[in-house]
Design an enzyme around this catalytic site. Structure first.
Site, PDB file in Angstrom:
ATOM      1  N   GLY A  87       0.820  -1.207   0.000  1.00  0.00           N
ATOM      2  CA  GLY A  87       0.000   0.000   0.000  1.00  0.00           C
ATOM      3  C   GLY A  87       0.855   1.258   0.000  1.00  0.00           C
ATOM      4  O   GLY A  87       0.432   2.313   0.479  1.00  0.00           O
ATOM      5  N   ALA A 115       1.692   3.353  -2.255  1.00  0.00           N
ATOM      6  CA  ALA A 115       1.305   4.511  -3.065  1.00  0.00           C
ATOM      7  C   ALA A 115       0.087   5.213  -2.496  1.00  0.00           C
ATOM      8  O   ALA A 115      -0.411   6.169  -3.095  1.00  0.00           O
ATOM      9  CB  ALA A 115       1.025   4.080  -4.502  1.00  0.00           C
ATOM     10  N   PHE A 119      -2.221   7.158   0.738  1.00  0.00           N
ATOM     11  CA  PHE A 119      -2.044   8.372   1.534  1.00  0.00           C
ATOM     12  C   PHE A 119      -0.955   8.197   2.584  1.00  0.00           C
ATOM     13  O   PHE A 119       0.078   8.883   2.563  1.00  0.00           O
ATOM     14  CB  PHE A 119      -3.385   8.746   2.169  1.00  0.00           C
ATOM     15  CG  PHE A 119      -3.303   9.693   3.334  1.00  0.00           C
ATOM     16  CD1 PHE A 119      -2.536  10.848   3.268  1.00  0.00           C
ATOM     17  CD2 PHE A 119      -4.010   9.438   4.508  1.00  0.00           C
ATOM     18  CE1 PHE A 119      -2.455  11.723   4.345  1.00  0.00           C
ATOM     19  CE2 PHE A 119      -3.946  10.297   5.575  1.00  0.00           C
ATOM     20  CZ  PHE A 119      -3.162  11.441   5.499  1.00  0.00           C
ATOM     21  N   ALA A 143      -4.758  -1.647   2.737  1.00  0.00           N
ATOM     22  CA  ALA A 143      -6.083  -1.979   3.285  1.00  0.00           C
ATOM     23  C   ALA A 143      -7.124  -1.052   2.686  1.00  0.00           C
ATOM     24  O   ALA A 143      -6.829   0.092   2.329  1.00  0.00           O
ATOM     25  CB  ALA A 143      -6.102  -1.840   4.802  1.00  0.00           C
ATOM     26  N   TYR A 191     -15.129  -2.439   8.649  1.00  0.00           N
ATOM     27  CA  TYR A 191     -13.708  -2.089   8.603  1.00  0.00           C
ATOM     28  C   TYR A 191     -13.028  -2.436   9.921  1.00  0.00           C
ATOM     29  O   TYR A 191     -11.941  -3.042   9.943  1.00  0.00           O
ATOM     30  CB  TYR A 191     -13.554  -0.598   8.295  1.00  0.00           C
ATOM     31  CG  TYR A 191     -12.149  -0.078   8.460  1.00  0.00           C
ATOM     32  CD1 TYR A 191     -11.105  -0.615   7.720  1.00  0.00           C
ATOM     33  CD2 TYR A 191     -11.866   0.957   9.345  1.00  0.00           C
ATOM     34  CE1 TYR A 191      -9.807  -0.136   7.866  1.00  0.00           C
ATOM     35  CE2 TYR A 191     -10.572   1.435   9.495  1.00  0.00           C
ATOM     36  CZ  TYR A 191      -9.551   0.887   8.752  1.00  0.00           C
ATOM     37  OH  TYR A 191      -8.279   1.350   8.897  1.00  0.00           O
ATOM     38  N   LYS A 200      -9.830  -5.067  10.793  1.00  0.00           N
ATOM     39  CA  LYS A 200      -8.580  -4.691  11.457  1.00  0.00           C
ATOM     40  C   LYS A 200      -8.327  -5.576  12.676  1.00  0.00           C
ATOM     41  O   LYS A 200      -7.178  -5.956  12.952  1.00  0.00           O
ATOM     42  CB  LYS A 200      -8.602  -3.219  11.851  1.00  0.00           C
ATOM     43  CG  LYS A 200      -8.749  -2.237  10.708  1.00  0.00           C
ATOM     44  CD  LYS A 200      -7.769  -2.489   9.575  1.00  0.00           C
ATOM     45  CE  LYS A 200      -6.362  -2.017   9.862  1.00  0.00           C
ATOM     46  NZ  LYS A 200      -5.476  -2.135   8.669  1.00  0.00           N
ATOM     47  N   ARG A 227     -11.823  12.898  19.277  1.00  0.00           N
ATOM     48  CA  ARG A 227     -10.855  12.017  18.639  1.00  0.00           C
ATOM     49  C   ARG A 227      -9.450  12.556  18.910  1.00  0.00           C
ATOM     50  O   ARG A 227      -9.271  13.671  19.375  1.00  0.00           O
ATOM     51  CB  ARG A 227     -11.071  11.966  17.115  1.00  0.00           C
ATOM     52  CG  ARG A 227     -12.424  11.452  16.666  1.00  0.00           C
ATOM     53  CD  ARG A 227     -12.604   9.976  16.924  1.00  0.00           C
ATOM     54  NE  ARG A 227     -13.825   9.466  16.334  1.00  0.00           N
ATOM     55  CZ  ARG A 227     -14.999   9.407  16.970  1.00  0.00           C
ATOM     56  NH1 ARG A 227     -15.115   9.846  18.216  1.00  0.00           N
ATOM     57  NH2 ARG A 227     -16.064   8.902  16.356  1.00  0.00           N
TER      58      ARG A 227
END
Length: 349
Positions: A8, A10, A12, A78, A180, A184, A248
């Site tokens: 992964g 490439a 963000f 992911a 999701y 994980k 958060r």
């Protein structure tokens, strides 16, 4: 020199990790499937000078080839976010869990025994809470009827009292509240089983709310900071769900990349499985993030809508102590500075 394979790479976060590993003097190889949930345009040919190989982690032969000469794998690949609906479920499980299983099987077969896993704070479900009368409690999922009525805070199941949110540490029970999140948790369990059977090393980095340059533009898989940025760039007021007071820990992507570099070093000095919160230690509300972005961009004032998503949790506030004491990781980017940079930074098309 350590040879690191970034899956992964490439995406963000993966792009920033590749850059940070290069700067730290590591040899880096990069694979990425170019999934449309993360890439609207075809991925680049190189990432920070490293050639990009298009590899689907469910293809064991391609994975085995990519592992040639590798010392440690940094597993970022992911599907992320809450997605659109349950039609996404097979793709989440296929990409996140089957892909991880194939990767682990091939690592064991070719003798690569060091892994850094990109996990997430979503494994906790709700964060840590205390009832004034009953002490620490674990609230269940919030009822749709309560959310529709504007009752967003979790209450004590025993007495109905309002709960006080606290810091969640790595020993908290895992309680996934979305597809999701479930994938994980499964990644963590798969890597733990692999670790025991191979005698290998896994450092699981539980990212909290990551933001920064290169986030995907407004998609169902974007983080909330990118959704707010996209709205402001289009001249629209950010739409803040619930009452905006849900808290958060927003952590800048440069800090997340630095945590991965620290974790690569840590895999060389120990065996076994260990999880770490990767967070700033300076929590903020969703409403505060939206307001700060609007302020620095000069955009419209955020609108608090009262809307909700059943997969969302109310508060997740991280304890960063273990990562600081064991990995030597401490987030360096303060939210005000990070948001000021992020307000003008390019997003991923």
């Amino acid at each position: 020199m350590t040879h690191v394979l970034v899956t992964g790479g490439a995406g963000f976060i993966g792009t920033h990790v590749v850059v940070a590993l290069h700067r730290a003097g590591h040899q880096v190889s990069v694979v990425d499937v170019g999934h449309p949930g993360a890439h609207r345009a075809p991925p680049p040919d190189t990432v920070a000078g490293a050639p990009l190989r298009r590899v689907d982690l469910r293809d064991r032969y391609a994975v085995a080839d990519a592992l040639t000469g590798v010392d440690v794998v940094v597993h970022q690949a992911a599907m992320v976010g809450l997605g659109v609906d349950l039609n996404d479920l097979p793709e989440y499980v296929g990409c996140n869990d089957l892909g991880t299983a194939v990767l682990l099987a091939e690592m064991a077969r070719v003798g690569v025994h060091r892994l850094v896993l990109a996990s997430s704070m979503v494994v906790y479900g709700e964060g840590a809470y205390t009832c004034p009368a009953h002490g620490p409690v674990r609230p269940g999922p919030r009822a749709g009827a309560d959310l529709a009525a504007g009752r967003f805070e979790s209450a004590c199941a025993a007495c109905g009292a309002a709960l006080e949110p606290g810091l969640v540490d790595e020993e908290a029970p895992l309680d996934p509240r979305s597809v999701y999140a479930a994938t994980k948790v499964a990644q963590e369990h798969l890597t733990a089983a692999w670790c025991r059977q191979t005698g290998g090393t896994v450092v699981a980095l539980r990212y909290h709310n990551v933001y920064g340059p290169g986030m995907p533009r407004d998609t169902p898989y974007s983080g909330v900071a990118a959704i707010f940025r996209s709205a402001l760039a289009a001249g629209r007021a950010p739409r803040v769900f619930e009452d905006g007071r849900q808290r958060r820990d927003f952590v800048h992507v440069d800090d997340v990349a630095a945590a991965n570099v620290a974790a690569v070093t840590a895999t060389g000095g120990r065996t076994g499985w260990r999880a770490y919160n990767i967070a700033s230690g300076r929590p903020a509300s969703i409403g505060e993030m939206a307001a700060e972005l609007a302020r620095v961009t000069g955009g419209p004032t955020p609108v608090v809508t009262g809307e909700f998503r059943l997969g969302d949790v109310r508060h997740v506030i991280a304890s960063p102590v273990r990562a600081r004491t064991e990995l030597g990781f401490r987030a360096a980017v303060h939210l005000a500075d990070g948001v000021r940079e992020f307000a003008d930074a390019p997003l991923r098309g």
